[in-house]
Design a protein around this motif. Structure first.
Motif, PDB file in Angstrom:
ATOM      1  N   SER A   1       8.931  -9.397  -2.837  1.00  0.00           N
ATOM      2  CA  SER A   1       8.006  -8.749  -1.807  1.00  0.00           C
ATOM      3  C   SER A   1       8.857  -8.011  -1.121  1.00  0.00           C
ATOM      4  CB  SER A   1       7.161  -9.595  -1.373  1.00  0.00           C
ATOM      5  OG  SER A   1       7.573 -10.897  -0.803  1.00  0.00           O
TER       6      SER A   1
ATOM      7  N   ASP B   1       7.218   0.478   3.273  1.00  0.00           N
ATOM      8  CA  ASP B   1       5.900   1.105   2.661  1.00  0.00           C
ATOM      9  C   ASP B   1       6.277   2.179   1.662  1.00  0.00           C
ATOM     10  OD1 ASP B   1       3.290   1.479   2.597  1.00  0.00           O
ATOM     11  OD2 ASP B   1       3.526   2.881   4.068  1.00  0.00           O
TER      12      ASP B   1
ATOM     13  N   GLN C   1       1.666  -2.522  -4.433  1.00  0.00           N
ATOM     14  CA  GLN C   1       0.385  -2.654  -4.634  1.00  0.00           C
ATOM     15  C   GLN C   1      -0.246  -3.673  -3.508  1.00  0.00           C
ATOM     16  OE1 GLN C   1      -1.233  -3.383  -8.529  1.00  0.00           O
ATOM     17  NE2 GLN C   1       0.837  -3.637  -9.246  1.00  0.00           N
ATOM     18  N   THR C   2      -1.375  -2.943  -3.020  1.00  0.00           N
ATOM     19  CA  THR C   2      -2.181  -3.644  -1.791  1.00  0.00           C
ATOM     20  C   THR C   2      -3.411  -2.900  -1.580  1.00  0.00           C
ATOM     21  OG1 THR C   2      -2.209  -3.632   0.742  1.00  0.00           O
ATOM     22  CG2 THR C   2      -0.241  -2.562  -0.169  1.00  0.00           C
ATOM     23  N   TYR C   3      -4.224  -3.819  -0.878  1.00  0.00           N
ATOM     24  CA  TYR C   3      -5.724  -3.057  -0.577  1.00  0.00           C
ATOM     25  C   TYR C   3      -5.727  -1.956   0.243  1.00  0.00           C
ATOM     26  CZ  TYR C   3      -5.675  -6.617   2.971  1.00  0.00           C
ATOM     27  OH  TYR C   3      -5.268  -7.375   4.045  1.00  0.00           O
ATOM     28  N   THR C   4      -4.759  -1.762   0.900  1.00  0.00           N
ATOM     29  CA  THR C   4      -4.703  -0.750   1.901  1.00  0.00           C
ATOM     30  C   THR C   4      -4.057   0.464   1.589  1.00  0.00           C
ATOM     31  OG1 THR C   4      -2.573  -1.313   2.911  1.00  0.00           O
ATOM     32  CG2 THR C   4      -4.406  -2.293   4.147  1.00  0.00           C
ATOM     33  N   ARG C   5      -3.717   0.424   0.140  1.00  0.00           N
ATOM     34  CA  ARG C   5      -3.122   1.877  -0.374  1.00  0.00           C
ATOM     35  C   ARG C   5      -3.779   2.095  -1.763  1.00  0.00           C
ATOM     36  NH1 ARG C   5      -1.518   2.480   3.948  1.00  0.00           N
ATOM     37  NH2 ARG C   5       0.425   2.060   4.893  1.00  0.00           N
TER      38      ARG C   5
END
Ligand code: GCB
Length: 577
Positions: free
Chosen positions: A147, A151, A540-544
């Motif tokens: 991790s 960004d 990978q993330t929910y904001t992208r």
């Protein structure tokens, strides 16, 4: 740290190059046993396998990690070089691979190279980074995951060309070029050549010639350092400031023996220009310049961060089309080939070292940081396009330690190059920041109506004006907005403006433009860089959604509505230059 010059490998009368780009073999080491390749001496087995062909003794140079893939208990892939390996296969484990990767290919060294020094240059191999590796429980048992806080996708592989090349045994190792102008318009090209000679008693001379674009000699000199005078030089001007921007001369360096036999020859381009700055203004050739451009990434579909010349040229054509004159190499140094084009086209570069989101400041980090700047400056010192060093992006600069740390980093850069200003893309609040005192230019990143007051388009203009003014008042230095923007899904239209829509991105920009124009009238505001040139992949993330969508262009380099909007502004700004 580097011990030698970083001159780009170029063919000449005394040097040969062979490209090792192409299809290589590739194995990702298993996560459960990343060291298996070392333990089992994969490379040794490979050497045994090829040795019978190695008749001339220098028939084969052993590559960095050759490996006998046919004896490896792991899947072997064909892999293009240069390219990231992550998005080439259909295998998510390779996309997210963590650990050592092995590349292999065979190559031959010509017999005629026997009396030369033979060099192998990997222009860039990723990755080593400050990465947190955490064990996680998955459906398939415990495994490891990386991790990271930056960004952009953590691409890896052999990202830039691999070149096998020669220099003579005694050779030109490095050259540093500095240019100035005087009040009468005379140009001065100072140079300092370093030579590595085979033995210290060997007597060598250096002959220098400066050639213009038509290969006409405009000045000559002898000796390994000196100054060339040029009566009425063609200056290096940024794009849109001159009918022929990016004018380059070539410094021809010849290393000769006492009876004038040519031993080595190297040609280094240079541009004649000056950079100066005051507490309010940034000037090129004594003319104030307003910077307008982007933050960018080396990122493209499939190839990831791998150097790709069609994408590179497409990008420069878009930069010219949109009327930008500058960009920042966020958040790492870009490929030599990309930088060469900036020199040629007159695109100004804020050259950034790989330091993103630093939170803690141990001395081990300081050493890495100083080394990476030493290398960056060694590589890019002769580039007229490089107009500033960005020594970090968004470090946490509020602590006492951070202030001391960046004092040391800035002092180090000044010990290597006094000719360019230093900046940081700051992100902490102006009131708590402790790094700005060490900089020449204050850059700041701020996401009004996005990360702050999301959707509130009426909370941009005043905030930007107030913040930029506060930075100026605190430090009394020129101020630049190095990031602002909004994620935008191409083709999503919502009116009245709503976040993620094309309409929202366009209006968010207009609100910033209003602020920039008011700031320019105040006299200390020197530039605007929208985030980002193009959409790019991230973790990978929910904001992208498939990555960061703050691009003015899609990842495929097609314009969003915002690109046309930006173009109208940038072309107007260019008319004022
Ligand atoms: C930033 C970072 C950049 C990110 C951007 C964003 O402040 O410098 O790396 O991509 O914000 O879109 O969040």
């Amino acid at each position: 740290p580097i011990k030698a010059g970083l001159l780009y490998p170029k063919s000449s009368e005394t040097r040969e190059t062979i490209s090792l780009d192409g299809i290589w073999n590739f194995v990702a080491s298993p996560l459960t046993d990343p060291l298996v390749g070392f333990r089992n001496y994969w490379y040794k087995r490979r050497l045994t396998a090829v040795r019978p062909e190695n008749k001339s003794k220098i028939g084969i140079i052993f590559a960095i990690t050759p490996i006998n893939f046919f004896q490896v208990d792991a899947e072997v892939h064909f892999m293009p070089v240069p390219s990231s390996y992550n998005d080439i296969t259909q295998n998510a484990a390779i996309r997210d691979h963590l650990g050592i990767a092995w590349y292999d290919r065979t190559f031959f060294v010509p017999k005629s190279w026997r009396n030369q020094r033979v060099w192998l240059r990997f222009s860039s191999v990723h990755y080593a980074a400050q990465i947190v590796i955490t064990p996680v429980d998955t459906d398939n048992g415990t495994t490891y995951r990386q991790s990271y806080t930056f960004d952009f996708f953590n691409y890896a592989g052999i990202h830039r060309p691999v070149t096998l090349y020669t220099t003579p045994k005694s050779y030109i190792d490095d050259v540093t070029i500095k240019t100035t102008l005087d009040e009468n318009g005379y140009g001065y090209v100072g140079y300092n050549v370093s030579i590595i000679s085979l033995n210290e008693t060997e007597e060598l001379n250096v002959n220098i010639a400066l050639l213009d674009k038509d290969d006409i000699i405009v000045a000559t000199a002898e000796g390994s350092n000196g100054v060339l005078n040029i009566e009425s030089p063609r200056l290096w001007w940024p794009y849109l400031m001159d009918p022929e921007p990016g004018y380059l001369y070539t410094l021809k360096i010849e290393l000769v023996s006492l009876n004038n036999d040519l031993i080595d020859i190297y040609r280094q381009t240079c541009g004649i220009r000056t950079l100066t700055w005051t507490n309010t203004t940034f000037l090129i050739n004594n003319k104030p310049v307003y910077l307008h451009g982007f933050g960018r990434h080396e990122d493209a579909d499939i190839r990831g961060k791998g150097l790709d010349l069609p994408t590179t040229l497409r990008d420069y054509n878009l930069i010219k089309w949109i009327g930008a004159n500058a960009y920042r190499t966020s958040h790492y140094p870009y490929a030599d080939e990309i930088m060469d084009l900036a020199d040629n086209l007159g695109i100004m570069i804020i050259d950034e070292c790989p330091s993103v989101n630093t939170e803690f400041f141990p001395s081990s980090l300081l050493n890495n940081h100083l080394n990476s700047l030493t290398e960056l400056i060694a590589r890019d010192k002769n580039r007229p396009s490089v107009i500033a060093w960005s020594i970090a992006n968004e470090p946490r600069t509020q602590s006492y330690e951070a202030g001391v740390y960046f004092g040391k980093v800035a002092a180090h850069v000044r010990s290597l190059d006094l000719s360019r200003p230093i900046t940081i893309a700051l992100a902490r609040s102006v009131y708590e920041d402790r790094a700005g005192q060490h900089l020449d230019i204050i850059s700041f990143n701020r996401y009004n109506a996005w990360y702050q007051n999301g959707g509130q388009l009426d909370m941009i203009t005043k905030n930007v004006i107030n913040e930029a003014t506060a930075w100026f008042e605190k430090y009394n230095k020129p101020v630049l907005m190095s990031e602002y923007g909004a994620d935008t899904m191409e083709g999503l239209h919502i009116y009245p403006e709503f976040i993620w829509s094309e309409e929202f991105q366009v209006t968010l920009m207009s609100k910033h433009f209003e602020a920039f124009d008011k700031l320019r009238a105040k006299g200390f505001f020197i530039g605007e860089f929208i985030w980002n040139f193009a959409d790019f992949k991230t973790a990978q993330t929910y904001t992208r959604v498939g990555g960061n969508k703050k691009g003015i262009f899609t990842r495929n380099r097609q314009p969003k509505a915002s690109a046309h909007h930006l173009r109208r502004r940038y072309l107007k700004l260019a008319q004022e230059l």
